[in-house]
Design a protein around this motif. Structure first.
Motif, PDB file in Angstrom:
ATOM      1  N   PHE A  27     -22.390 -33.568  12.782  1.00 11.47           N
ATOM      2  CA  PHE A  27     -23.026 -35.078  12.787  1.00 11.47           C
ATOM      3  C   PHE A  27     -22.764 -35.452  11.451  1.00 11.47           C
ATOM      4  CE2 PHE A  27     -27.144 -35.920  11.766  1.00 11.47           C
ATOM      5  CZ  PHE A  27     -27.810 -34.243  11.686  1.00 11.47           C
ATOM      6  N   ARG A  28     -22.709 -36.709  11.272  1.00  8.78           N
ATOM      7  CA  ARG A  28     -23.267 -37.778  10.044  1.00  8.78           C
ATOM      8  C   ARG A  28     -23.181 -39.147  10.312  1.00  8.78           C
ATOM      9  NH1 ARG A  28     -17.696 -37.322   6.321  1.00  8.78           N
ATOM     10  NH2 ARG A  28     -16.275 -37.322   8.027  1.00  8.78           N
ATOM     11  N   SER A  29     -24.039 -39.614   9.668  1.00  8.99           N
ATOM     12  CA  SER A  29     -24.280 -41.122   9.773  1.00  8.99           C
ATOM     13  C   SER A  29     -22.865 -42.073   9.428  1.00  8.99           C
ATOM     14  CB  SER A  29     -25.529 -41.619   9.222  1.00  8.99           C
ATOM     15  OG  SER A  29     -25.124 -41.677   7.736  1.00  8.99           O
ATOM     16  N   GLU A  30     -22.846 -43.172  10.109  1.00 12.50           N
ATOM     17  CA  GLU A  30     -21.848 -44.015   9.646  1.00 12.50           C
ATOM     18  C   GLU A  30     -21.706 -44.023   8.301  1.00 12.50           C
ATOM     19  OE1 GLU A  30     -20.686 -48.274  11.665  1.00 12.50           O
ATOM     20  OE2 GLU A  30     -22.862 -48.056  11.123  1.00 12.50           O
ATOM     21  N   GLU A  31     -22.787 -44.373   7.388  1.00 14.06           N
ATOM     22  CA  GLU A  31     -22.858 -44.505   6.055  1.00 14.06           C
ATOM     23  C   GLU A  31     -22.494 -43.373   5.307  1.00 14.06           C
ATOM     24  OE1 GLU A  31     -25.235 -45.056   8.309  1.00 14.06           O
ATOM     25  OE2 GLU A  31     -25.644 -47.057   8.114  1.00 14.06           O
ATOM     26  N   MET A  32     -22.619 -42.104   6.034  1.00 14.07           N
ATOM     27  CA  MET A  32     -22.204 -40.909   5.272  1.00 14.07           C
ATOM     28  C   MET A  32     -20.777 -40.680   5.506  1.00 14.07           C
ATOM     29  SD  MET A  32     -25.068 -38.317   6.630  1.00 14.07           S
ATOM     30  CE  MET A  32     -26.461 -37.855   5.679  1.00 14.07           C
ATOM     31  N   VAL A  33     -20.153 -41.372   6.675  1.00 18.80           N
ATOM     32  CA  VAL A  33     -18.829 -41.314   6.759  1.00 18.80           C
ATOM     33  C   VAL A  33     -18.038 -42.068   5.684  1.00 18.80           C
ATOM     34  CG1 VAL A  33     -16.755 -41.908   8.264  1.00 18.80           C
ATOM     35  CG2 VAL A  33     -18.857 -40.947   9.308  1.00 18.80           C
ATOM     36  N   ALA A  34     -18.802 -43.302   5.454  1.00 16.88           N
ATOM     37  CA  ALA A  34     -18.210 -44.270   4.473  1.00 16.88           C
ATOM     38  C   ALA A  34     -18.262 -43.507   3.106  1.00 16.88           C
ATOM     39  CB  ALA A  34     -18.911 -45.595   4.546  1.00 16.88           C
ATOM     40  N   ALA A  35     -19.240 -42.977   2.869  1.00 18.84           N
ATOM     41  CA  ALA A  35     -19.652 -42.370   1.478  1.00 18.84           C
ATOM     42  C   ALA A  35     -18.810 -41.087   1.297  1.00 18.84           C
ATOM     43  CB  ALA A  35     -20.895 -42.193   1.136  1.00 18.84           C
ATOM     44  N   ASP A  36     -18.171 -40.566   2.338  1.00 15.87           N
ATOM     45  CA  ASP A  36     -17.553 -39.263   2.354  1.00 15.87           C
ATOM     46  C   ASP A  36     -18.575 -38.043   2.272  1.00 15.87           C
ATOM     47  OD1 ASP A  36     -15.286 -38.052   3.100  1.00 15.87           O
ATOM     48  OD2 ASP A  36     -14.570 -37.924   0.877  1.00 15.87           O
ATOM     49  N   VAL A  37     -19.754 -38.343   2.821  1.00 21.15           N
ATOM     50  CA  VAL A  37     -20.901 -37.156   2.841  1.00 21.15           C
ATOM     51  C   VAL A  37     -20.302 -35.964   4.027  1.00 21.15           C
ATOM     52  CG1 VAL A  37     -22.982 -36.261   2.913  1.00 21.15           C
ATOM     53  CG2 VAL A  37     -22.580 -38.591   1.898  1.00 21.15           C
ATOM     54  N   GLU A  38     -20.235 -34.702   3.396  1.00 17.70           N
ATOM     55  CA  GLU A  38     -20.027 -33.664   4.491  1.00 17.70           C
ATOM     56  C   GLU A  38     -20.971 -33.712   5.631  1.00 17.70           C
ATOM     57  OE1 GLU A  38     -17.862 -30.633   4.431  1.00 17.70           O
ATOM     58  OE2 GLU A  38     -16.529 -32.117   3.173  1.00 17.70           O
ATOM     59  N   PRO A  39     -20.383 -33.718   6.801  1.00 17.47           N
ATOM     60  CA  PRO A  39     -21.101 -33.581   8.116  1.00 17.47           C
ATOM     61  C   PRO A  39     -22.018 -32.372   8.080  1.00 17.47           C
ATOM     62  CG  PRO A  39     -18.831 -32.956   8.881  1.00 17.47           C
ATOM     63  CD  PRO A  39     -18.816 -33.475   7.152  1.00 17.47           C
ATOM     64  N   SER A  40     -23.013 -32.558   8.583  1.00 15.83           N
ATOM     65  CA  SER A  40     -24.091 -31.083   8.759  1.00 15.83           C
ATOM     66  C   SER A  40     -24.053 -30.645  10.239  1.00 15.83           C
ATOM     67  CB  SER A  40     -25.245 -31.337   8.453  1.00 15.83           C
ATOM     68  OG  SER A  40     -25.875 -32.651   8.647  1.00 15.83           O
ATOM     69  N   SER A  41     -24.511 -29.263  10.303  1.00 10.24           N
ATOM     70  CA  SER A  41     -24.263 -28.782  11.478  1.00 10.24           C
ATOM     71  C   SER A  41     -25.581 -28.750  12.213  1.00 10.24           C
ATOM     72  CB  SER A  41     -24.187 -27.029  11.475  1.00 10.24           C
ATOM     73  OG  SER A  41     -24.284 -26.614  12.601  1.00 10.24           O
ATOM     74  N   ALA A  42     -25.372 -29.017  13.802  1.00  8.55           N
ATOM     75  CA  ALA A  42     -26.511 -29.327  14.775  1.00  8.55           C
ATOM     76  C   ALA A  42     -26.324 -28.618  15.791  1.00  8.55           C
ATOM     77  CB  ALA A  42     -26.799 -30.779  14.681  1.00  8.55           C
ATOM     78  N   SER A  43     -27.691 -28.347  16.558  1.00  9.83           N
ATOM     79  CA  SER A  43     -27.423 -27.868  17.997  1.00  9.83           C
ATOM     80  C   SER A  43     -27.002 -29.065  18.772  1.00  9.83           C
ATOM     81  CB  SER A  43     -28.705 -27.385  18.499  1.00  9.83           C
ATOM     82  OG  SER A  43     -29.246 -26.001  17.733  1.00  9.83           O
ATOM     83  N   PHE A  44     -26.091 -28.859  19.754  1.00  5.64           N
ATOM     84  CA  PHE A  44     -25.594 -29.811  20.784  1.00  5.64           C
ATOM     85  C   PHE A  44     -26.271 -29.646  21.934  1.00  5.64           C
ATOM     86  CE2 PHE A  44     -21.713 -32.608  18.965  1.00  5.64           C
ATOM     87  CZ  PHE A  44     -22.497 -32.556  17.735  1.00  5.64           C
ATOM     88  N   ARG A  45     -26.953 -30.545  22.801  1.00  8.23           N
ATOM     89  CA  ARG A  45     -27.484 -30.325  23.914  1.00  8.23           C
ATOM     90  C   ARG A  45     -27.084 -31.435  24.998  1.00  8.23           C
ATOM     91  NH1 ARG A  45     -27.642 -26.321  22.092  1.00  8.23           N
ATOM     92  NH2 ARG A  45     -29.516 -24.681  21.729  1.00  8.23           N
ATOM     93  N   TYR A  46     -26.285 -31.100  26.071  1.00  6.80           N
ATOM     94  CA  TYR A  46     -26.176 -32.007  26.903  1.00  6.80           C
ATOM     95  C   TYR A  46     -27.175 -31.954  28.009  1.00  6.80           C
ATOM     96  CZ  TYR A  46     -21.131 -32.139  25.507  1.00  6.80           C
ATOM     97  OH  TYR A  46     -20.031 -32.368  25.003  1.00  6.80           O
ATOM     98  N   VAL A  47     -27.764 -33.193  28.533  1.00  5.49           N
ATOM     99  CA  VAL A  47     -28.963 -33.399  29.280  1.00  5.49           C
ATOM    100  C   VAL A  47     -28.581 -34.600  30.020  1.00  5.49           C
ATOM    101  CG1 VAL A  47     -30.410 -32.614  27.441  1.00  5.49           C
ATOM    102  CG2 VAL A  47     -29.781 -34.985  27.552  1.00  5.49           C
TER     103      VAL A  47
END
Lengths: 871, 109
Positions: free
Chosen positions: A579-599
């Protein structure tokens, strides 16, 4: 001038009958000197040889009652007389020793069963588990791509196999039964070295056959050989039973969570599951058999080299692009987590045994002192020292033997209790039993303790100075003997302090674990896996089925909230994405890893997760809505409100999607109470209802949730008659399991530490009592000369306090060392924690002073008139 | 009075004491047995055998003067009594009647 070897000479003196001592020693000296003129070295060896060869004839020398049966029986009688004449002494010795030996034997039986006994596989030493390891995940299942790389490109492996598990229902015939199914690749049984008990194992591509465990065969099919060839209904599909596993082999290895798998039905994975180089989901428990001519280190080096090459080409992988593979021998993998704890416990209980033995040594010493005039009289009358030593050794031996037998009896009582208290996560508890190995250990422990308490005092006691014991009554006793007693007490106090400090550290760890903020409420929640056939092909159908289950469960009176998820916290399993924020996408920041949980909408509420901002999911939320935990929100928008903002999320192997953050919850511990909370993205499960491999549920009630389980089971059956709820656990149970090893260790250490403290106090009390008794005459004279009782009392207490302080000083150093050893099982407390150490030392000091003060008060009872008249 | 027959080592010790006469004591007896039979007897076994001979009245001990070489210790000398000589003869007699006619050569060395 050269002299005969001293030790041999000393031994010979001990063995010689007194009336021949001079001539034999003289003869040997004479010959020795003749020989020494040629070669002193050879003369010395000749001397030693003579002593060794003479030992038996001298021990059986005529007229001295050497090691004859008659003499032995006499000694035995003498020893039994000790029980009659000094029952208190005998009882304390036997009980102390029994507790020490019993404790040690009990813990050893657990170590032996869990850690030492081999896995029931063919050549289990050659079988290794292959776990992924990255900075974030110390233990990750492998992706198909990595598994295949290892299977094809590592020369050190004879063969590689993989397993995966799910649950299924055996339908038809008897009542529907939930079983754990192991899905394996064709080589699996070769890798683990297990052959069929009856029938046969899989041929490649045999997808409609199963092999069943010995346990299932006996339980469900009455151990009938006719089961081979029979067709059984597994969750609505027919399978032919082709084989039954043997009773003495168990191919179940470790699961993701670290426990042992419990598969009762085995089937082949469809070949396309493990083809290609997909790395989007880590789901394989891979296992390899090493070639006979390869060491583990060599194999690991080859795998490391391979993974270096692989990682260069991989950009996208479940668990992270930088993943390594660790080779862990299967037994280490299964028991590695607990073996350290168990060894620590064994060391602790051996410490208790040592304290017990020192205590007994002190008792024997004190009693030897009391008997010194008897010994002196007998020596003067020509009783040989050997004879006396022998009698003392036989006496102690009998006491030790009775103590050892009591120890075994205590172990026999304690082991079942120990097993009932042991955490369920402790693997292989069924292998714990009191067998000959444990008895041998108890015998060894008894023998070791006896050497401490029998031989040393025996040699000391018989080295009594005749003139002193018979003539002037010793005012202070033999100093060397007293020094020995005092050293033993100091050692006891030191060992006890180390044990108490370790106990304190573990108790603090347990308290820290209990206070950890999990991010959800562990009380009032039940979780379970819902296994049911036919969820529906499309997402709408699957979502409708889920909603039906939720509605039925919510109708159960008392249920406050219920929800679905793909992974329950603390129950193992990993499911990650980027995941990464919209701003990070614009600034081309690498996404970071996270646990995904469907709830599902109510899941987080059912768990008691704390909503920090925004709202929970609603039924109509799509995959363009997510909830973040605080740590993920902080990473995306440090110091800002995350709600209403846009985030880019990407499951492994899927395209990135934009989503709106609708809520933020407190960080949740998914992977363990002691592990840091991982950054988490929550997604709406109803929008991906048909994509789930695992469906867990959680429901919340007020008060104790356990009685609701039956009603919940009924409710699910109203949706599908074949629905099964599996792995039912309250959140409290999951939590308890997670911290069980620490709790278990701290509880046992508390028992051991308590015993150690009591024993040390008893030891101190004994030594002080004895020293006051011996000084009765001196005290009497002082009192007559006008000394005041109080001053003498103070002196006595001070003498005890010095011993305690010395013990505490050594014990502090010992505690600091021990703290490092147990560091790996501590949580939230430093191994050298000053508060714990201070508290333990204070406790030890208080107990020690009481142990010193009580006997010191005896001086007040000294009546000079009576004491001096005794002379 | 019947007494227990002599053991192998007792026979050797008794004979050695007879040979050595007034010079018989621990070290010389050991050497005598060693040089004549090649047997290395431990000092403990020898004293045990001598003690039994002494108890049965076959040999009489006498204590010598302290000697510097022995760390100032005295020697214990042994002399054979007539009963000792008889016992030795009885042992030989027993042995002779056992081996008589077996064609064994007494003089063989």
């Amino acid at each position: 001038m050269t002299r005969p070897p001293r030790l041999a000479r000393r031994l010979l003196e001990l063995l010689l009958p007194s009336d021949e001592r001079e001539y034999v020693l003289g003869d040997l000296d004479e010959e020795f000197h003749t020989r020494a003129r040629v070669s002193p070295r050879r003369a010395a060896w000749w001397y030693r040889g003579e002593v060794v060869r003479s030992a038996w004839p001298l021990a059986t020398y005529p007229g001295r009652g050497g090691f004859t049966m008659v003499g032995f029986v006499q000694d035995l009688r003498g020893a039994l007389r000790v029980f009659r004449r000094a029952p208190g002494f005998a009882a304390v010795v036997v009980l102390t020793l029994g507790i020490g030996v019993g404790g040690a034997a009990s813990v050893y039986s657990v170590v032996r069963g869990v850690v030492l006994s081999p896995l029931p596989l063919g050549e289990p030493d050659r079988v290794v588990m292959l776990w992924g390891q990255s900075a974030q995940y110390p233990r990750a299942p492998l992706t198909v791509g990595d598994h295949n790389a290892l299977a094809t490109d590592v020369a050190a492996f004879e063969s590689v196999a993989a397993a995966w598990s799910n649950n299924a229902l055996i339908l038809g015939e008897a009542e529907a039964e939930q079983v754990s199914v192991g899905w394996v690749t064709p080589d699996y049984f070769d890798v683990v070295g297990v052959a069929a008990g009856i029938g046969r194992l899989f041929e490649p591509l045999e997808l409609n056959t199963v092999v069943i465990s010995h346990g299932l065969w006996v339980r469900r099919y009455g151990a009938s050989p006719d089961v081979i060839g029979r067709t059984i209904d597994l969750s609505g599909q027919p399978f032919e039973v082709i084989g039954v596993l043997p009773a003495d082999r168990d191919p179940n290895l470790t699961t993701f969570a670290g426990g042992q798998a419990t598969h009762q039905v085995w089937r082949l994975q469809p070949p396309d599951w493990t083809q290609g180089d997909d790395r989007s989901v880590g789901w394989l428990r891979s296992t390899a058999r090493l070639r006979d001519d390869v060491t583990l280190v060599q194999a690991q080096a080859e795998v490391d080299a391979l993974m270096t090459r692989v990682n260069e080409t991989v950009t996208d992988r479940d668990g992270g692009a930088d993943m390594w593979v660790r080779l862990i021998p299967v037994k280490n993998d299964l028991v590695g987590g607990v073996s350290r704890t168990l060894w620590i416990l064994l060391a602790a209980v051996v410490g208790v045994l040592l304290i017990a033995a020192s205590n007994v040594a002190n008792l024997v010493l004190a009693r030897g002192e009391a008997r010194s005039s008897e010994v002196a009289v007998r020596t003067a009358l020509g009783g040989s020292r050997l004879r006396l030593v022998r009698q003392l050794v036989v006496e102690s031996g009998v006491l030790a033997l009775v103590g050892g037998v009591l120890g075994v009896v205590l172990a026999w009582i304690a082991v079942p209790v120990l097993l009932s208290m042991a955490p369920a996560t402790l693997p292989r508890l069924d292998l714990v039993r009191l067998d000959w190995g444990v008895f041998a250990f108890a015998l060894l422990a008894t023998a070791g303790a006896s050497i401490v308490f029998a031989v040393v005092p025996a040699v000391r006691t018989t080295r009594t100075d005749l003139s002193r014991s018979l003539g002037e009554r010793g005012a202070t006793g033999a100093p060397s003997r007293q020094r020995l007693s005092q050293s033993l007490v100091v050692a006891e106090v030191a060992l006890s302090l180390a044990l108490v400090t370790s106990t304190g550290l573990l108790l603090r760890s347990v308290a820290s674990l209990n206070d950890v903020d999990l991010g959800f409420d562990k009380d009032g929640v039940v979780t379970f896996a819902l296994e049911a056939p036919g969820w529906g092909a499309t997402n709408d159908e699957a979502a409708a089925t889920m909603t039906a289950y939720l509605d039925r469960i919510r109708e159960v009176p008392g249920v406050e909230a219920a929800g679905f998820t793909n992974r329950v916290p603390l129950a193992g399993g990993l499911f990650t994405g980027d995941f990464r924020s919209e701003e990070m996408v614009a600034a081309d920041v690498e996404p970071s890893s996270a646990s995904f949980r469907y709830v599902s909408p109510d899941y987080l509420a059912a768990l008691g997760a704390r909503l920090v901002a925004g709202r929970h999911f609603r039924i109509d939320d799509g995959l363009d809505r997510v909830i973040l935990d605080e740590s993920a929100a902080r990473r995306a928008w440090p110091g800002e409100d995350a709600t209403g903002r846009q985030i880019e999320i990407r499951g492994i192997g899927t395209d990135p999607m934009m989503a709106e953050v609708i809520g933020v919850v407190a960080p949740m511990k998914h992977h363990g109470v002691a592990e840091p909370a991982s950054e988490t993205v929550f997604l709406p499960i109803l929008a991906a209802a048909n994509q789930q491999n695992f469906r867990y549920m959680a429901f919340r009630v007020a008060g104790d949730p356990a009685p609701y389980v039956e009603a919940i089971r009924e409710a699910t059956r109203r949706v599908s008659a074949d629905a099964v709820i599996a792995r039912v656990q309250t959140m409290r149970e999951l939590f308890d399991e997670d911290v069980a090893a620490t709790r278990f260790a701290s509880m046992l250490l508390m028992i051991f530490g308590g015993i150690a403290v009591v024993l040390a106090a008893v030891g101190l009390h004994g030594v002080m009592t004895f020293s006051v008794r011996r000084r009765a005459r001196e005290i009497g004279i002082r009192v007559v000369l006008g000394a005041d009782h109080g001053g003498i009392l103070l002196n006595s207490v001070r003498a005890g306090a010095v011993l305690v302080l010395a013990g505490i000083a050594i014990g502090t150093l010992l505690s600091l060392g021990l703290g490092r050893v147990i560091e790996s099982i501590l949580f939230g407390v430093e191994p050298g924690d000053a508060a714990t150490l201070g508290l333990s030392a204070t406790l030890m000091m208080v107990v020690g002073l009481v142990g010193a003060y009580l006997p010191a008060r005896l001086v007040l009872t000294v009546d000079p008139a009576v004491t001096l008249r005794e002379e | 009075m019947m007494t227990a027959p002599l053991s192998d080592l007792e026979v050797l010790a008794l004979a050695a004491v007879m040979r050595l006469g007034p010079d018989a004591y621990g070290v010389s007896i050991k050497e005598e047995i060693g040089s004549r039979t090649g047997r290395s007897v431990s000092i403990g076994s020898l004293y045990k055998a001598l003690k039994r001979l002494e108890t049965r009245g076959y040999v009489t001990p006498s204590i010598g003067e302290p000697i510097a070489e022995r760390g100032g210790r005295a020697r214990k000398h042994f002399l054979v009594e007539p009963e000792g000589r008889e016992a030795l003869e009885a042992s030989l007699q027993a042995l002779r009647s056992m081996v008589d006619g077996l064609g064994l050569d007494w003089k063989a060395s």
